[in-house]
Design an enzyme around this catalytic site. Structure first.
Site, PDB file in Angstrom:
ATOM      1  N   GLU A   3       1.640 -30.162  17.494  1.00  0.00           N
ATOM      2  CA  GLU A   3       1.157 -29.599  16.433  1.00  0.00           C
ATOM      3  C   GLU A   3      -0.175 -28.759  16.988  1.00  0.00           C
ATOM      4  O   GLU A   3      -0.258 -27.535  16.529  1.00  0.00           O
ATOM      5  CB  GLU A   3       0.653 -30.944  15.277  1.00  0.00           C
ATOM      6  CG  GLU A   3      -0.674 -30.784  14.113  1.00  0.00           C
ATOM      7  CD  GLU A   3      -0.538 -31.436  13.570  1.00  0.00           C
ATOM      8  OE1 GLU A   3       0.714 -32.850  13.704  1.00  0.00           O
ATOM      9  OE2 GLU A   3      -0.507 -31.649  12.087  1.00  0.00           O
ATOM     10  N   TYR A  47       1.193  -1.117   0.397  1.00  0.00           N
ATOM     11  CA  TYR A  47       0.302   0.021  -0.029  1.00  0.00           C
ATOM     12  C   TYR A  47       1.202   1.250   0.058  1.00  0.00           C
ATOM     13  O   TYR A  47       0.594   1.777  -0.861  1.00  0.00           O
ATOM     14  CB  TYR A  47      -0.942  -0.202   1.197  1.00  0.00           C
ATOM     15  CG  TYR A  47      -2.453  -0.485   1.086  1.00  0.00           C
ATOM     16  CD1 TYR A  47      -2.957  -1.007   0.674  1.00  0.00           C
ATOM     17  CD2 TYR A  47      -2.163  -2.486   1.820  1.00  0.00           C
ATOM     18  CE1 TYR A  47      -4.091  -1.422  -0.369  1.00  0.00           C
ATOM     19  CE2 TYR A  47      -3.554  -2.906   1.923  1.00  0.00           C
ATOM     20  CZ  TYR A  47      -4.602  -2.929   0.630  1.00  0.00           C
ATOM     21  OH  TYR A  47      -4.976  -3.202   0.783  1.00  0.00           O
ATOM     22  N   ASP A  50       0.798 -35.444  14.342  1.00  0.00           N
ATOM     23  CA  ASP A  50       0.152 -36.670  14.550  1.00  0.00           C
ATOM     24  C   ASP A  50       0.113 -37.347  12.976  1.00  0.00           C
ATOM     25  O   ASP A  50       1.660 -36.932  12.584  1.00  0.00           O
ATOM     26  CB  ASP A  50      -1.404 -36.019  13.270  1.00  0.00           C
ATOM     27  CG  ASP A  50      -2.529 -34.762  14.523  1.00  0.00           C
ATOM     28  OD1 ASP A  50      -2.772 -34.542  15.110  1.00  0.00           O
ATOM     29  OD2 ASP A  50      -3.557 -34.151  13.896  1.00  0.00           O
TER      30      ASP A  50
END
Lengths: 353, 353
Positions: free
Chosen positions: B187, B97, B239
């Site tokens: 995790e 910007y 996991d």
């Protein structure tokens, strides 16, 4: 043990006692479960958030079809009782796995979540009271606020640049001390760090809260507590698009899905500080064109009872007319400092008079 | 000003000086930009992460087509020089910007990101050194570690249950003191809170790190610094599925996309602590069947040079054979405490001998 936990423990024990007493008296145990169907979710104009109506279902141990659900609810209740006694918490996911060892286990996570929600409603407590925590942590908080968690005091000016993180166990936080006059919450961590760097906490005597997108339950509860217990006005500065509006509105007026706990989560006095369609025009902000999905969503908001006051109707219609949206960070067009030096003072002046 | 900032400022100034000197000497200024094309991203067996090869392009102010890109790079360099001088940072979005006011602005965010990355590579610094910060904050850290950010000291045992949040300005953190022997990263925040509640930090003399899914750059840099500066072994417990494996692997061996900064982010000595296919069998964990997308991903991992050692090949093949995956939280089948009381001690024993 905190007061809320003591109350919840008592309610859990009473639930069990009632069932046992019924059985001892040779009555068939029954549990009234308020309905969460769409037809029973009502927007309450006085409370300014969704509530549950007075429809309910009755689950009876005399009905073979309902045996399983009542059994599951009692197992969950027992699990939560043990959690509270041990001063522990668990995620819904953990409970789902724990339930593998129960006589009436769950077919899937959804079934387990539903039963937990039933229990919240039956007892009139939140899942956090039951020790069942959401996966996600809450917002980042920076500024002159000291809280206590157990025997630890945390000064949100001295927790590092990324601030104090609101834990899921938000009702166990005690507000020890503060020296701020308001709260300014922003949607992105980019804007949070901008406000910290530009010393917005000093300029506006405020707490800076970084929402990280859609506000977590813990964040919503924390903002409500700041507003009601510490009497701090809460302002929310998000992106100027339907998603930014709605992140603010869920903080302000809660969600339909959580109608049974909105009275604990919604902050009806919180105010949207921008970015509005009017800001886009007045500040000549860099914009993106509204996409089809934005337009559909804005039209939905116009039909949503939470957006019925004049301010929202005007701004949503104006955005549909100019067909443009703008991000918070777009104020950087005028330099990194502009949002804190110019925009926020002007908007606060407008809102606080 | 920190050493890294001083060095970066010097490099930025030298870049500008070189161009001016060339012009004064009537030479055409040229900038060598190492190539980031796939053919120049090479897995380095010694370093155990991806690096950039020696291909490069030359951008010349004598080539009309390249004028724009060189102009943009010099504007970005100037912007970063000012950031460092003021002790500030900005997000890439903010810079995009800000660039609206430049003579050579960007067509879109992607163009702006690419030029920033070019500058990192040309100067051999990270975007964080340049003051260009990612949007997202890092992981949550709990345990006996005291850090300093500026003039504030933070004790990661006293930052609240949700711990100390690693800020994007990770290289400005000083390690003041610690009393731990290892780091265990997990995790999910659900597992992080489990470890905190079960006092894993005491049982294993460890720091507990909650990754919140894919590790942020700040987290990866922080883990590397813990490993190299404090000589702490780093273990990652995720996991048991291809996504959990890969979250760990990106921490261990970096990513192809960031080949130019992996030497700052990768921790090749970090070890995967589980959940493995072998664990699924040995601990008789609750599982879900592998979905088609899991199988495709696992086969991709088998072809990935980062997974070429015996351990990974065996575990991936075994998972493809049993066609099952399991989450970290599935250990709750044996009770909430099991993961800390039984699983982690057994796995640590296995890894540390």
């Amino acid at each position: 043990m905190k007061n809320r936990k003591v109350k919840t423990l008592k309610k859990l024990k009473n639930l069990g006692k009632r069932i046992i007493t019924d059985i001892q008296n040779k009555k068939i145990p029954k549990i009234k479960v308020p309905s969460r169907s769409t037809s029973n979710i009502i927007y309450d104009d006085n409370k300014r958030h969704y509530v549950l109506g007075d429809k309910y279902g009755v689950r009876s141990l005399g009905n073979v079809k309902q045996l399983r659900k009542i059994g599951q609810m009692l197992y969950v209740a027992n699990f939560c009782k043990e959690l509270i006694k041990k001063g522990k918490t668990a995620t819904l996911r953990e409970m789902y796995y724990v339930s593998e060892g129960w006589d009436v286990d769950f077919n899937d996570q959804q079934e387990s979540n539903n039963i937990s929600e039933d229990l919240e409603i039956v007892l009139g407590v939140t899942r956090e009271d039951l020790g069942l925590l959401p996966e996600e942590d809450g917002a980042s908080v920076y500024g002159k606020l000291t809280v206590r968690e157990g025997d630890i005091e945390i000064d949100a000016m001295k927790a590092g640049k990324s601030g104090y993180t609101i834990p899921p166990t938000v009702d166990e936080i005690e507000f020890v001390d503060h020296d701020v006059e308001r709260v300014i919450a922003v949607e992105t961590m980019g804007m949070y760090h901008r406000l910290v760097q530009e010393k917005a906490h000093k300029k506006f005597d405020c707490l800076i809260v970084g929402l990280k997108g859609q506000a977590a339950r813990a964040t919503r509860r924390f903002l409500k507590r700041l507003n009601e217990e510490l009497k701090l006005p809460v302002y929310i500065c998000n992106d100027g698009d339907p998603w930014g509006f709605h992140i603010a509105m869920v903080i302000i007026s809660g969600s339909a899905k959580l109608a049974h706990v909105n009275h604990e989560l919604a902050t009806p006095n919180a105010k949207f500080l921008g970015v509005t369609a009017t800001d886009i025009i007045n500040y000549d902000l860099p914009t993106d064109p509204l996409e089809e999905v934005d337009i559909i969503r804005l039209k939905e908001l116009l039909r949503d009872p939470r957006y019925k006051d004049e301010f929202w109707r005007r701004e949503i219609k104006k955005m549909l007319k100019i067909k443009k949206k703008a991000e918070q960070q777009s104020f950087s067009k005028y330099g990194l400092e502009y949002v804190v030096d110019t925009y926020l003072p002007e908007k606060l002046e407008e809102l606080e008079g």
